[in-house]
Design a protein around this motif. Structure first.
Motif, PDB file in Angstrom:
ATOM      1  N   ARG A  25       6.608  -0.875  -7.498  1.00 56.68           N
ATOM      2  CA  ARG A  25       6.629  -0.992  -6.043  1.00 56.68           C
ATOM      3  C   ARG A  25       8.061  -0.903  -5.543  1.00 56.68           C
ATOM      4  O   ARG A  25       8.977  -1.377  -6.192  1.00 56.68           O
ATOM      5  CB  ARG A  25       5.987  -2.313  -5.611  1.00 56.68           C
ATOM      6  N   HIS A  29      10.344  -2.114   0.197  1.00 55.00           N
ATOM      7  CA  HIS A  29       9.147  -2.743   0.749  1.00 55.00           C
ATOM      8  C   HIS A  29       9.189  -4.241   0.522  1.00 55.00           C
ATOM      9  O   HIS A  29       8.868  -5.031   1.390  1.00 55.00           O
ATOM     10  CB  HIS A  29       7.887  -2.172   0.082  1.00 55.00           C
ATOM     11  N   ASP A 116      -0.330   0.068  -6.414  1.00 56.11           N
ATOM     12  CA  ASP A 116       0.710   1.070  -6.148  1.00 56.11           C
ATOM     13  C   ASP A 116       0.159   2.222  -5.315  1.00 56.11           C
ATOM     14  O   ASP A 116       0.842   2.753  -4.435  1.00 56.11           O
ATOM     15  CB  ASP A 116       1.271   1.622  -7.454  1.00 56.11           C
ATOM     16  N   ARG A 118      -2.434   2.071  -3.212  1.00 61.32           N
ATOM     17  CA  ARG A 118      -2.673   1.570  -1.852  1.00 61.32           C
ATOM     18  C   ARG A 118      -1.375   1.523  -1.057  1.00 61.32           C
ATOM     19  O   ARG A 118      -1.313   1.963   0.099  1.00 61.32           O
ATOM     20  CB  ARG A 118      -3.310   0.178  -1.909  1.00 61.32           C
ATOM     21  N   VAL A 119      -0.325   0.979  -1.668  1.00 64.75           N
ATOM     22  CA  VAL A 119       0.969   0.846  -0.973  1.00 64.75           C
ATOM     23  C   VAL A 119       1.521   2.216  -0.604  1.00 64.75           C
ATOM     24  O   VAL A 119       1.983   2.432   0.523  1.00 64.75           O
ATOM     25  CB  VAL A 119       1.966   0.071  -1.847  1.00 64.75           C
ATOM     26  N   LYS A 120       1.450   3.151  -1.539  1.00 64.22           N
ATOM     27  CA  LYS A 120       1.983   4.502  -1.286  1.00 64.22           C
ATOM     28  C   LYS A 120       1.229   5.182  -0.151  1.00 64.22           C
ATOM     29  O   LYS A 120       1.836   5.758   0.763  1.00 64.22           O
ATOM     30  CB  LYS A 120       1.886   5.337  -2.567  1.00 64.22           C
ATOM     31  N   THR A 123       1.859   3.450   3.260  1.00 61.51           N
ATOM     32  CA  THR A 123       3.220   3.752   3.723  1.00 61.51           C
ATOM     33  C   THR A 123       3.288   5.139   4.342  1.00 61.51           C
ATOM     34  O   THR A 123       3.881   5.343   5.417  1.00 61.51           O
ATOM     35  CB  THR A 123       4.223   3.648   2.568  1.00 61.51           C
ATOM     36  N   VAL A 140       1.407  -2.860   4.549  1.00 63.26           N
ATOM     37  CA  VAL A 140       1.852  -2.751   3.158  1.00 63.26           C
ATOM     38  C   VAL A 140       1.594  -4.067   2.420  1.00 63.26           C
ATOM     39  O   VAL A 140       1.180  -4.082   1.257  1.00 63.26           O
ATOM     40  CB  VAL A 140       3.339  -2.366   3.084  1.00 63.26           C
ATOM     41  N   ASP A 144      -0.720  -4.417  -0.813  1.00 63.72           N
ATOM     42  CA  ASP A 144      -0.168  -4.973  -2.041  1.00 63.72           C
ATOM     43  C   ASP A 144      -1.000  -6.156  -2.539  1.00 63.72           C
ATOM     44  O   ASP A 144      -1.143  -6.363  -3.747  1.00 63.72           O
ATOM     45  CB  ASP A 144       1.276  -5.415  -1.789  1.00 63.72           C
TER      46      ASP A 144
END
Length: 247
Positions: A25, A29, A116, A118-120, A123, A140, A144
């Motif tokens: 991550r 962030h 990872d 989901r966050v990408k 974002t 985010v 996470d």
């Protein structure tokens, strides 16, 4: 704004099917999240972590449960950034996007998607939609922590907080068919009289044929049930009660 979401959905699908995603991550962030949000268990004490020189932000309504804690933390962060209305609008756009796209909706709910990923994806969506930093950091955080599936509930509770902040009260009236404009205005005026000056009523209509007729009004912590269904049940109980002839 919602149109920007539709243009980013193909990118989301690509992110979900990519085998070359980063396995770590972003530290950026992490630092942003730490500056704006606390851990869910600590969100009630969010304001106490602020520097002493900053004015203390008070949440206008007591919120409970996980979604309430997240909504309260978001309210405090948005209030500090003077972006309450913007954050509220962005969340509504996000909810509208999930309702229009089954793929996006499934992505939000699927716990099998790696954090990872989901966050990408979140974002990229926030960047394409030009969301504020407060909204982006918050989404985010949800991604996470595996809480994206609760964003709808959190958004509704956040709206309750922003409405209370503006001195607005939501009243939900449930009927079999939509109320005529004159009756809607009359009901709204009546509720406004109950509230008095300094408050504003936001009337929301819901259609539910199961109540058979009449109406149900949910207003603050009160429920006024004047539906035919409820009256029929009351009459049924009355008829089933034993008759006391002596009385």
């Amino acid at each position: 704004m919602a149109g920007r979401f539709r243009s980013t959905l193909p990118r989301l699908v690509n992110s979900l099917t990519s085998d070359s995603l980063s396995t770590h991550r972003s530290t950026v962030h992490r630092s942003l999240l730490c500056n704006n949000f606390t851990d869910p268990q600590q969100s009630r004490n969010f304001s106490s972590a602020s520097p002493s020189k900053e004015p203390k932000i008070k949440v206008p309504l007591a919120m409970f449960g996980g979604s309430g804690n997240y909504a309260s933390a978001l309210f405090i962060a948005a209030a500090k950034a003077k972006a309450l209305e913007k954050v509220e609008s962005e969340l509504l756009d996000l909810i509208a996007a999930t309702e229009k796209s089954p793929t996006f909706s499934q992505f939000m709910k699927d716990l099998a998607v790696p954090a990872d990923t989901r966050v990408k994806a979140v974002t990229e969506i926030c960047d394409q939609a030009k969301f504020s930093e407060v909204t982006k950091n918050f989404l985010v955080l949800l991604a996470d922590n595996g809480r994206l599936r609760h964003v709808d509930t959190i958004a509704k509770r956040f709206s309750d907080l922003t409405m209370a902040h503006r001195g607005e009260i939501k009243a939900v009236v449930t009927t079999v068919i939509p109320l005529p404009a004159e009756e809607e205005k009359e009901l709204k005026d009546t509720l406004q009289e109950i509230l008095g000056k300094g408050k504003k009523v936001n009337l929301e209509q819901k259609i539910d044929p199961s109540i058979l007729g009449g109406l149900v009004v949910e207003f603050g912590q009160k429920v006024f049930d004047m539906s035919i269904k409820t009256r029929a049940k009351q009459m049924e109980r009355f008829l089933r009660d034993p008759i006391n002839f002596d009385a």
